[in-house]
Scaffold this motif. Structure first.
Motif, PDB file in Angstrom:
ATOM      1  N   TYR A 134       0.880  -1.170   0.000  1.00 26.91           N
ATOM      2  CA  TYR A 134       0.000   0.000   0.000  1.00 26.91           C
ATOM      3  C   TYR A 134       0.916   1.218   0.000  1.00 26.91           C
ATOM      4  O   TYR A 134       1.947   1.217   0.692  1.00 26.91           O
ATOM      5  N   ILE A 135       0.535   2.233  -0.717  1.00 25.04           N
ATOM      6  CA  ILE A 135       1.422   3.402  -0.862  1.00 25.04           C
ATOM      7  C   ILE A 135       1.698   4.083   0.493  1.00 25.04           C
ATOM      8  O   ILE A 135       2.692   4.795   0.644  1.00 25.04           O
ATOM      9  N   ASN A 136       0.825   3.794   1.486  1.00 26.71           N
ATOM     10  CA  ASN A 136       1.009   4.352   2.831  1.00 26.71           C
ATOM     11  C   ASN A 136       2.151   3.623   3.545  1.00 26.71           C
ATOM     12  O   ASN A 136       1.951   2.903   4.523  1.00 26.71           O
ATOM     13  N   GLY A 137       3.344   3.786   3.035  1.00 23.89           N
ATOM     14  CA  GLY A 137       4.529   3.183   3.634  1.00 23.89           C
ATOM     15  C   GLY A 137       5.725   4.098   3.348  1.00 23.89           C
ATOM     16  O   GLY A 137       5.632   5.011   2.517  1.00 23.89           O
ATOM     17  N   THR A 138       6.825   3.815   3.999  1.00 22.77           N
ATOM     18  CA  THR A 138       7.991   4.678   3.810  1.00 22.77           C
ATOM     19  C   THR A 138       8.605   4.484   2.421  1.00 22.77           C
ATOM     20  O   THR A 138       8.345   3.476   1.746  1.00 22.77           O
ATOM     21  N   ALA A 139       9.465   5.433   2.038  1.00 22.04           N
ATOM     22  CA  ALA A 139      10.174   5.323   0.752  1.00 22.04           C
ATOM     23  C   ALA A 139      11.053   4.071   0.764  1.00 22.04           C
ATOM     24  O   ALA A 139      11.183   3.388  -0.258  1.00 22.04           O
ATOM     25  N   GLU A 140      11.636   3.768   1.929  1.00 19.12           N
ATOM     26  CA  GLU A 140      12.510   2.591   2.001  1.00 19.12           C
ATOM     27  C   GLU A 140      11.710   1.304   1.791  1.00 19.12           C
ATOM     28  O   GLU A 140      12.203   0.356   1.170  1.00 19.12           O
ATOM     29  N   LEU A 141      10.480   1.279   2.295  1.00 19.29           N
ATOM     30  CA  LEU A 141       9.633   0.094   2.070  1.00 19.29           C
ATOM     31  C   LEU A 141       9.394  -0.090   0.558  1.00 19.29           C
ATOM     32  O   LEU A 141       9.329  -1.214   0.065  1.00 19.29           O
ATOM     33  N   LYS A 142       9.296   1.014  -0.151  1.00 19.16           N
ATOM     34  CA  LYS A 142       9.059   0.921  -1.605  1.00 19.16           C
ATOM     35  C   LYS A 142      10.244   0.276  -2.326  1.00 19.16           C
ATOM     36  O   LYS A 142      10.084  -0.324  -3.387  1.00 19.16           O
ATOM     37  N   THR A 143      11.445   0.385  -1.732  1.00 17.53           N
ATOM     38  CA  THR A 143      12.607  -0.258  -2.360  1.00 17.53           C
ATOM     39  C   THR A 143      12.524  -1.789  -2.208  1.00 17.53           C
ATOM     40  O   THR A 143      13.234  -2.517  -2.883  1.00 17.53           O
TER      41      THR A 143
END
Ligand code: 13P
Ligand code: SF4
Length: 335
Positions: A134-143
């Motif tokens: 879910y986009i409601n996460g940190t930038a690092e989670l997106k990595t």
């Protein structure tokens, strides 16, 4: 008297926002409009912002709309009237632009519930799974994510993944359970949640529904399953807004953050919108993070171009693909 940028920066370091005096006689809306023009800045605001911020924004929308807007804007400065993860997403999508957030402490309980180092370990247990976050996460989670989603496109994102692939879904367990139910896909769920959407009182909502038998009960999928089971309609903030515009009912009990009621009332002034009551003595269901932004902070942040969102180059590089994939699937689905 105006502070220098150096003084302003010192204030910022302590508090996360520019705690400077603002002349109370200032017409903040006019000043913000002037700064937007002078600096070629765009204000992107989430539906959960206060009404005066929504009214001064260039674009008001949900998480998907805000990401799409951040990717396409030709402004030099993006001022994000929302929370930290949203501004980070804008920075990943437009890394050459200056991205400002009026209060750096405007966080998110969902993003906080999924620290990247813990998630990395969790993910190692399922090496063949696709990671949807879910986009409601940190930038690092997106990595650490293969493809992001928002509440508007979550079903389409899950359906875009081959049926024989296992899926890890993070961080919202309520949205995750809702997706398992609607798509029929078996997913490994991270146990995170939104503090605002978990506070609604089942009992008070049931009483409201009895008192307003004609009202439609509508809910955001971040709400708990026992509430979603009662809902006449489940959708993202933009989905809920559209539903209230197109459904013939004139009364709606709304289970999401109360900021959205501003646009609902503007779009359908003849209809009645009742915020779903929370489980405590407070009558409101405001997100304490979203509501950290104020017109004063917005004005100061545009004046001094602080606080600015910066991200390590590797986070931008490795986080971008998960958001690009989400935008591609959304475009294909006409969202
Ligand atoms: P949407 O903007 O996708 O409706 O999500 C709501 C939310 O909780 C944002 O923080
Ligand atoms: Fe995060 Fe919930 Fe606030 Fe949205 S409403 S920013 S998910 S805490």
């Amino acid at each position: 008297m105006e502070a220098s940028v150096a003084t302003a920066t010192r204030h910022l370091n302590k508090k996360g926002f520019l705690d400077l005096d603002v002349d109370p006689t200032l017409d903040l809306a006019a000043e913000i409009t002037r700064l937007k023009r002078e600096k070629n800045a765009i204000i992107l605001a989430h539906y959960y912002q206060d009404a005066d911020i929504q009214d001064i924004a260039d674009y008001v929308g949900d998480s998907l709309g805000l990401s799409q807007e951040a990717a396409r804007t030709d402004a030099d400065i993006i001022v994000f009237a929302g929370v930290h993860f949203m501004a980070e997403t804008a920075k990943i999508l437009s890394p050459t632009k200056k991205v400002l957030l009026p209060d750096l402490k405007a966080g998110c309980s969902l993003a906080d519930s999924c620290p990247a180092p813990l998630f990395r370990k969790f993910k190692e247990k399922y090496p063949d799974h696709v990671v949807v976050s879910y986009i409601n996460g940190t930038a690092e989670l997106k990595t650490l994510t293969d493809i992001c989603c928002t509440s508007t496109n979550a079903v389409q994102i899950i359906e875009s993944i081959p049926a024989d692939k296992g899926i890890i879904f993070a961080p919202d367990i309520n949205l995750g359970k809702y997706l398992v139910k609607t798509t029929g896909r078996d997913m490994v769920l991270w146990n995170g949640s939104c503090m605002v959407h978990e506070i609604f009182s089942h009992e008070k909502i049931t009483k409201l529904m009895i008192r307003h038998p004609q009202a439609q009960f509508i809910a955001h999928p971040e709400c708990e399953p026992h509430l979603l089971e009662k809902a006449d309609y489940i959708g993202s903030t933009s989905g809920l807004l559209k539903y209230t515009q197109t459904h013939p009912a004139t009364e709606f009990i709304v289970a999401t953050e109360a900021g959205i009621l501003h646009q609902m009332r503007k779009a359908s002034p003849h209809k009645t919108f009742i915020p779903a009551p929370p489980n405590n003595t407070c009558a409101c269901n405001d997100c304490p993070h979203m509501k950290l932004n104020t017109m004063e902070k917005l004005y100061l942040c545009m004046q001094y171009e602080l606080p600015e969102i910066t991200l390590p180059e590797w986070v931008i590089r490795e986080g971008r693909a998960s958001i690009d994939r989400m935008l591609e699937v959304s475009a294909r689905a006409g969202l």
